[in-house]
Design an enzyme around this catalytic site. Structure first.
Site, PDB file in Angstrom:
ATOM      1  N   THR A 177       0.711  -0.993   0.272  1.00 41.71           N
ATOM      2  CA  THR A 177       0.250  -0.488  -0.154  1.00 41.71           C
ATOM      3  C   THR A 177       0.853   0.937  -0.168  1.00 41.71           C
ATOM      4  N   GLY A 178       1.579   1.069  -0.225  1.00 45.89           N
ATOM      5  CA  GLY A 178       3.456   2.457   0.416  1.00 45.89           C
ATOM      6  C   GLY A 178       3.303   2.829  -1.475  1.00 45.89           C
ATOM      7  N   GLN A 179       4.116   3.775  -1.566  1.00 40.19           N
ATOM      8  CA  GLN A 179       4.688   4.010  -2.631  1.00 40.19           C
ATOM      9  C   GLN A 179       5.850   3.559  -3.434  1.00 40.19           C
ATOM     10  N   ASP A 235       0.168  -8.383   9.567  1.00 41.89           N
ATOM     11  CA  ASP A 235       1.427  -7.246  10.234  1.00 41.89           C
ATOM     12  C   ASP A 235       2.779  -7.282  10.515  1.00 41.89           C
ATOM     13  N   ALA A 283       7.628  -3.252   3.698  1.00 42.41           N
ATOM     14  CA  ALA A 283       6.499  -2.577   5.062  1.00 42.41           C
ATOM     15  C   ALA A 283       7.811  -1.825   5.588  1.00 42.41           C
ATOM     16  N   SER A 322       8.450   3.853   7.749  1.00 43.57           N
ATOM     17  CA  SER A 322       9.934   4.296   7.117  1.00 43.57           C
ATOM     18  C   SER A 322      10.362   6.169   7.253  1.00 43.57           C
ATOM     19  N   THR A 348      18.715   1.246   2.872  1.00 41.39           N
ATOM     20  CA  THR A 348      18.748   2.504   3.148  1.00 41.39           C
ATOM     21  C   THR A 348      20.171   3.030   2.631  1.00 41.39           C
ATOM     22  N   GLU A 356      19.906   5.984   4.509  1.00 36.77           N
ATOM     23  CA  GLU A 356      20.210   7.014   5.862  1.00 36.77           C
ATOM     24  C   GLU A 356      20.909   6.199   7.042  1.00 36.77           C
ATOM     25  N   TYR A 380      15.250   4.893  13.342  1.00 33.18           N
ATOM     26  CA  TYR A 380      15.170   4.323  11.467  1.00 33.18           C
ATOM     27  C   TYR A 380      16.260   3.813  11.876  1.00 33.18           C
ATOM     28  N   LYS A 397      16.791  -0.688  11.061  1.00 37.84           N
ATOM     29  CA  LYS A 397      17.387  -0.579   9.426  1.00 37.84           C
ATOM     30  C   LYS A 397      18.222  -0.972   9.093  1.00 37.84           C
ATOM     31  N   HIS A 439      13.785   8.033  -2.865  1.00 32.34           N
ATOM     32  CA  HIS A 439      12.694   8.181  -4.696  1.00 32.34           C
ATOM     33  C   HIS A 439      11.886   9.257  -4.285  1.00 32.34           C
ATOM     34  N   ARG A 442       4.431  10.066  -3.465  1.00 33.23           N
ATOM     35  CA  ARG A 442       4.980   9.829  -1.543  1.00 33.23           C
ATOM     36  C   ARG A 442       4.274  10.067  -0.780  1.00 33.23           C
TER      37      ARG A 442
HETATM   38  P1  NAP Z   1       6.255   4.153   2.815  1.00 39.58           P
HETATM   39  O1  NAP Z   1       5.611   4.619   1.429  1.00 39.58           O
HETATM   40  O2  NAP Z   1       5.866   4.425   4.415  1.00 39.58           O
HETATM   41  O3  NAP Z   1       5.336   2.356   2.414  1.00 39.58           O
HETATM   42  C1  NAP Z   1       6.139   1.693   3.679  1.00 39.58           C
HETATM   43  C2  NAP Z   1       4.636   0.654   3.870  1.00 39.58           C
HETATM   44  O4  NAP Z   1       4.614  -0.332   4.695  1.00 39.58           O
HETATM   45  C3  NAP Z   1       3.121   0.989   3.707  1.00 39.58           C
HETATM   46  O5  NAP Z   1       2.624  -0.243   2.421  1.00 39.58           O
HETATM   47  C4  NAP Z   1       3.076   0.471   5.201  1.00 39.58           C
HETATM   48  O6  NAP Z   1       1.296  -0.105   5.120  1.00 39.58           O
HETATM   49  C5  NAP Z   1       3.447  -0.635   5.742  1.00 39.58           C
HETATM   50  N1  NAP Z   1       3.893  -1.194   7.058  1.00 39.58           N
HETATM   51  C6  NAP Z   1       4.133  -0.043   8.312  1.00 39.58           C
HETATM   52  N2  NAP Z   1       4.304  -0.870   9.021  1.00 39.58           N
HETATM   53  C7  NAP Z   1       3.598  -1.745   9.037  1.00 39.58           C
HETATM   54  C8  NAP Z   1       3.425  -2.787   9.957  1.00 39.58           C
HETATM   55  N3  NAP Z   1       3.288  -2.980  10.889  1.00 39.58           N
HETATM   56  N4  NAP Z   1       2.704  -4.447   8.674  1.00 39.58           N
HETATM   57  C9  NAP Z   1       2.633  -4.195   7.678  1.00 39.58           C
HETATM   58  N5  NAP Z   1       2.553  -2.943   7.335  1.00 39.58           N
HETATM   59  C10 NAP Z   1       3.389  -1.926   7.120  1.00 39.58           C
HETATM   60  O7  NAP Z   1       7.727   3.756   2.285  1.00 39.58           O
HETATM   61  P2  NAP Z   1       8.179   3.749   0.740  1.00 39.58           P
HETATM   62  O8  NAP Z   1       9.213   5.486   0.445  1.00 39.58           O
HETATM   63  O9  NAP Z   1       7.389   2.787   0.006  1.00 39.58           O
HETATM   64  O10 NAP Z   1       9.415   2.943   1.238  1.00 39.58           O
HETATM   65  C11 NAP Z   1       9.200   1.173   1.107  1.00 39.58           C
HETATM   66  C12 NAP Z   1      10.078   0.706   2.039  1.00 39.58           C
HETATM   67  O11 NAP Z   1      12.142   1.075   1.328  1.00 39.58           O
HETATM   68  C13 NAP Z   1      10.673   1.424   3.078  1.00 39.58           C
HETATM   69  O12 NAP Z   1      10.955   0.100   4.299  1.00 39.58           O
HETATM   70  C14 NAP Z   1      11.462   2.089   2.957  1.00 39.58           C
HETATM   71  O13 NAP Z   1      12.030   3.020   4.869  1.00 39.58           O
HETATM   72  C15 NAP Z   1      12.611   2.429   2.472  1.00 39.58           C
HETATM   73  N6  NAP Z   1      13.016   2.944   1.781  1.00 39.58           N
HETATM   74  C16 NAP Z   1      12.348   4.238   1.141  1.00 39.58           C
HETATM   75  C17 NAP Z   1      13.013   4.918   0.597  1.00 39.58           C
HETATM   76  C18 NAP Z   1      12.197   6.136  -0.227  1.00 39.58           C
HETATM   77  O14 NAP Z   1      13.247   7.298  -0.754  1.00 39.58           O
HETATM   78  N7  NAP Z   1      11.308   6.276   0.178  1.00 39.58           N
HETATM   79  C19 NAP Z   1      14.690   4.803   0.052  1.00 39.58           C
HETATM   80  C20 NAP Z   1      15.313   3.702   1.390  1.00 39.58           C
HETATM   81  C21 NAP Z   1      14.406   3.134   1.899  1.00 39.58           C
HETATM   82  P3  NAP Z   1       0.172   1.451   5.694  1.00 39.58           P
HETATM   83  O15 NAP Z   1      -0.326   1.962   3.912  1.00 39.58           O
HETATM   84  O16 NAP Z   1      -1.130   0.009   6.370  1.00 39.58           O
HETATM   85  O17 NAP Z   1       0.985   2.405   6.167  1.00 39.58           O
HETATM   86  O1  G4F Z   2      11.708  14.030   2.912  1.00 39.26           O
HETATM   87  P1  G4F Z   2      12.856  13.386   4.005  1.00 39.26           P
HETATM   88  O2  G4F Z   2      10.975  12.738   5.812  1.00 39.26           O
HETATM   89  O3  G4F Z   2      13.725  11.907   4.351  1.00 39.26           O
HETATM   90  P2  G4F Z   2      14.488  10.823   4.351  1.00 39.26           P
HETATM   91  O4  G4F Z   2      14.389  11.903   6.150  1.00 39.26           O
HETATM   92  O5  G4F Z   2      15.835  11.500   3.837  1.00 39.26           O
HETATM   93  O6  G4F Z   2      14.267   9.725   4.628  1.00 39.26           O
HETATM   94  C1  G4F Z   2      13.786   9.493   3.308  1.00 39.26           C
HETATM   95  O7  G4F Z   2      14.626   8.586   2.542  1.00 39.26           O
HETATM   96  C2  G4F Z   2      15.506   7.345   3.154  1.00 39.26           C
HETATM   97  C3  G4F Z   2      16.612   7.867   2.254  1.00 39.26           C
HETATM   98  O8  G4F Z   2      17.669   8.294   2.741  1.00 39.26           O
HETATM   99  C4  G4F Z   2      14.358   6.652   3.470  1.00 39.26           C
HETATM  100  F1  G4F Z   2      15.255   5.402   3.897  1.00 39.26           F
HETATM  101  C5  G4F Z   2      13.119   6.793   4.778  1.00 39.26           C
HETATM  102  O9  G4F Z   2      12.617   6.177   5.134  1.00 39.26           O
HETATM  103  C6  G4F Z   2      12.696   8.225   3.857  1.00 39.26           C
HETATM  104  O10 G4F Z   2      12.091   7.866   2.450  1.00 39.26           O
HETATM  105  O11 G4F Z   2      13.747  14.305   4.750  1.00 39.26           O
HETATM  106  C7  G4F Z   2      14.721  15.136   4.205  1.00 39.26           C
HETATM  107  C8  G4F Z   2      15.376  15.649   4.533  1.00 39.26           C
HETATM  108  C9  G4F Z   2      16.085  15.872   6.151  1.00 39.26           C
HETATM  109  O12 G4F Z   2      16.810  16.501   6.160  1.00 39.26           O
HETATM  110  C10 G4F Z   2      15.342  16.574   7.196  1.00 39.26           C
HETATM  111  O13 G4F Z   2      14.984  16.621   8.413  1.00 39.26           O
HETATM  112  O14 G4F Z   2      14.904  16.762   4.827  1.00 39.26           O
HETATM  113  C11 G4F Z   2      14.641  17.477   5.512  1.00 39.26           C
HETATM  114  N1  G4F Z   2      13.251  18.537   6.447  1.00 39.26           N
HETATM  115  C12 G4F Z   2      13.276  19.853   6.050  1.00 39.26           C
HETATM  116  N2  G4F Z   2      11.788  19.850   6.631  1.00 39.26           N
HETATM  117  C13 G4F Z   2      12.117  17.802   6.439  1.00 39.26           C
HETATM  118  C14 G4F Z   2      11.232  19.484   6.801  1.00 39.26           C
HETATM  119  N3  G4F Z   2      11.854  17.108   5.891  1.00 39.26           N
HETATM  120  C15 G4F Z   2      10.132  16.709   6.681  1.00 39.26           C
HETATM  121  N4  G4F Z   2       9.100  15.391   5.844  1.00 39.26           N
HETATM  122  N5  G4F Z   2       9.605  17.535   6.706  1.00 39.26           N
HETATM  123  C16 G4F Z   2       9.972  18.935   6.313  1.00 39.26           C
HETATM  124  O15 G4F Z   2       9.430  19.564   6.895  1.00 39.26           O
END
Ligand code: NAP
Ligand code: G4F
Length: 348
Positions: free
Chosen positions: A10-12, A58, A81, A84, A125, A127, A149, A153, A179, A184
Site C-alpha cells: 500500500t506504500g509508494q 502485520d 513494509a 519508514s 536505505t 540512511e 529508523y 534498518k 526516491h 510519495r
Molecule cells: P511508505 O510509502 O511509507 O510505505 C510503507 C509501507 O509499509 C506501507 O504499505 C505501510 O502500510 C507498511 N507498513 C508499515 N507498518 C507496517 C506494519 N506494522 N505491518 C505491515 N505493513 C506495515 O514507504 P516507501 O517510500 O514505499 O518505502 C518502501 C521501503 O523502502 C520502506 O522500507 C522504506 O523504509 C525503504 N526506503 C525508502 C526510500 C525512499 O526514499 N522512499 C529509500 C530507501 C529505503 P500502511 O499503508 O498500512 O501504512
Molecule cells: O523527506 P524526508 O523526511 O526524508 P529522509 O529523512 O531523507 O528519509 C527518506 O529517505 C530515506 C533514504 O535516505 C529512507 F530510508 C526513508 O524511509 C525516507 O523515505 O527528509 C529529507 C530531509 C531531511 O534532512 C529533513 O530534516 O528534509 C529535511 N526537512 C526539512 N524540513 C524536512 C522538513 N523533512 C520533512 N519530512 N519535513 C519537513 O518539514
C-alpha cells in the site's frame, strides 16, 4: 507464471512494484494491515487494485507473516513494509524497532521455516550511512546510523546478510537513496513541498513551514527504482547494491525549483519552524551507483529538475481537478497542513 509477495504494497514503492511485476506477468500478492480507514489509494490510482491478491497481516504479528508466506507460496519476496518516516522514529523509537527492525527478522524466519528457496529483497536505505559524510557513498562506505529508523534498518541489513551467508538464502539488500513521486507520502519533504506549492498557487494556503533546509539528498524517481529491486533478484548470485542518481541537492534548491515551476518566488512563502528539525539530521547523502550500472545494467533517467517538475505539475493538476468537483483516488484532501502537530523538538 512466477509469483511475488510484496510487504508494504500500500506504500509508494509497493504500488509501483506491484504495477511493474504485473506488467511482467507475475501473480502478485501483498500484505496489508487493518486500518480504521482503508488505504488503497495508490493501488487504485495506478489501476492495479483489482489485479492483485491481498492478505491481511502485520509485521508485529509473526504468525500472520507465516500465514502470508504460506498462502502466497511466492518465488520472490519483496520486503518493503516499514515504519519508514525518519522523523516519526524519534517520536516512536520502540515501535520503529519492532516494525522496521524485528519485522524483518519475522519474515526471514517465516521463509526459513517454510521454504528457504524463496528469493528475498530487503529495502535497505542510504540512511544507514548517517551523518558525517562528505563524498559519494558506495556499497563499501561505512555505516553510522543517526536515527532510531536507521538503527532499525541496520539490523535488517545485517540480518539479510546473515541469512544469506548462514542459511544460503538468495537475499539482497537494495541500498536505495531517496526516491520520490506523486505517490510519495505527504509528510516527506518533497511531497510536502509539491503539495504546498499547488495549494498556495490556488490560494488555499498561505505559507509553507519547513525544518532544516541545508540538508542535501540524492533524489531519484520511484518508478525507476522499483525496477532495480526486481533486477537484483534476477542475478545469478545474491548481492547488495546502491541505487542512486549520483547527484545531490539541498532542500532549499528543491523548494526554489518547486515554486519556480508554479511561477512563484519561494522567499514570499517559506518559513523555518523548529518542529520539523530532528534531534540529529543527516546533512549529506549522495550515492555512487557504479556497481548497479555495471552488474545490473541499471541507470536512472529522471534527474532532479524533471523530478520536481513531475511532482509539482501532478499536485497542481490534482487540486485543479478537485476544485472542479472531480473525485479520484488521492490522499491530500484528507490531510490538512501540519499546523497541529506537536513534536519533541518544541520542548527542547
Ligand atoms: P511508505 O510509502 O511509507 O510505505 C510503507 C509501507 O509499509 C506501507 O504499505 C505501510 O502500510 C507498511 N507498513 C508499515 N507498518 C507496517 C506494519 N506494522 N505491518 C505491515 N505493513 C506495515 O514507504 P516507501 O517510500 O514505499 O518505502 C518502501 C521501503 O523502502 C520502506 O522500507 C522504506 O523504509 C525503504 N526506503 C525508502 C526510500 C525512499 O526514499 N522512499 C529509500 C530507501 C529505503 P500502511 O499503508 O498500512 O501504512
Ligand atoms: O523527506 P524526508 O523526511 O526524508 P529522509 O529523512 O531523507 O528519509 C527518506 O529517505 C530515506 C533514504 O535516505 C529512507 F530510508 C526513508 O524511509 C525516507 O523515505 O527528509 C529529507 C530531509 C531531511 O534532512 C529533513 O530534516 O528534509 C529535511 N526537512 C526539512 N524540513 C524536512 C522538513 N523533512 C520533512 N519530512 N519535513 C519537513 O518539514
Amino acid at each position: 507464471m512466477k509469483s511475488a509477495l510484496i510487504t508494504g504494497i500500500t506504500g509508494q514503492d509497493g504500488a509501483y512494484l506491484a504495477n511493474f511485476l504485473l506488467e511482467k506477468d507475475y501473480n502478485v500478492y501483498g500484505i496489508y494491515r487493518r486500518l480504521s480507514t482503508p488505504n488503497f489509494w495508490r493501488l487504485q490510482n495506478l489501476e492495479v487494485f483489482d489485479k492483485i491478491n491481498l492478505i491481511p497481516a502485520d509485521l508485529i504479528d509473526g504468525s500472520s507473516m507465516v500465514e502470508a508466506v504460506k498462502i502466497s507460496e511466492p518465488d520472490e519476496i519483496y520486503h518493503l513494509a516499514a515504519q519508514s518516516f525518519v522523523g516519526a522514529s524519534f517520536e516512536q523509537p520502540i515501535g520503529t524497532g519492532e516494525i522496521t527492525g524485528l519485522g524483518t527478522a519475522r519474515i526471514l524466519e517465516a521463509i526459513r521455516q517454510i521454504d528457504p528457496e524463496m528469493k528475498f529483497y530487503q529495502a535497505s536505505t542510504s540512511e544507514l550511512y548517517g551523518n558525517g559524510h562528505s563524498s559519494s557513498l558506495s556499497e563499501n562506505s561505512p555505516f553510522q546510523p543517526s536515527s532510531p529508523y536507521s538503527a532499525a534498518k541496520l539490523y535488517g541489513y545485517w540480518l539479510t546478510k546473515i541469512y544469506r551467508e548462514g542459511y544460503n538464502f538468495f537475499a539482497c539488500n537494495g541500498i536505495l537513496f531517496n526516491h520520490e513521486s506523486p505517490l510519495r507520502g505527504l509528510e516527506f519533504v518533497t511531497r510536502k513541498i509539491s503539495n504546498a506549492v499547488a495549494k498556495i498557487s490556488f490560494g488555499m494556503e498561505k505559507e509553507l513551514n519547513l525544518g532544516n533546509m541545508d540538508a542535501k539528498r540524492d533524489w531519484g524517481y520511484a518508478p525507476e527504482y522499483v525496477k532495480s529491486m526486481w533486477l537484483m533478484l534476477q542475478q545469478k548470485e545474491p548481492d547488495d547494491y546502491v541505487i542512486a542518481t549520483n547527484e545531490s541537492h539541498t532542500i532549499r534548491e528543491f523548494v526554489e525549483k518547486a515554486f519556480d515551476v508554479a511561477g512563484l518566488d519561494w522567499q514570499d512563502y517559506v518559513k523555518v519552524d523548529r518542529r520539523f528539525k530532528r534531534p540529529i539530521d543527516v546533512n549529506y547523502l549522495q550515492g555512487d551507483y557504479s556497481k548497479s550500472k555495471q552488474k545490473l545494467g541499471w541507470e536512472p533517467k529522471i534527474k532532479f529538475n524533471k523530478l520536481v517538475e513531475i511532482m509539482v505539475k501532478e499536485d497542481l493538476s490534482r487540486w485543479e481537478k478537485w476544485q472542479n468537483g472531480q473525485i479520484f483516488p488521492w490522499d491530500a484532501p484528507n490531510y490538512s497542513n501540519e499546523a497541529n502537530i506537536l513534536t519533541r523538538a518544541l520542548k527542547a
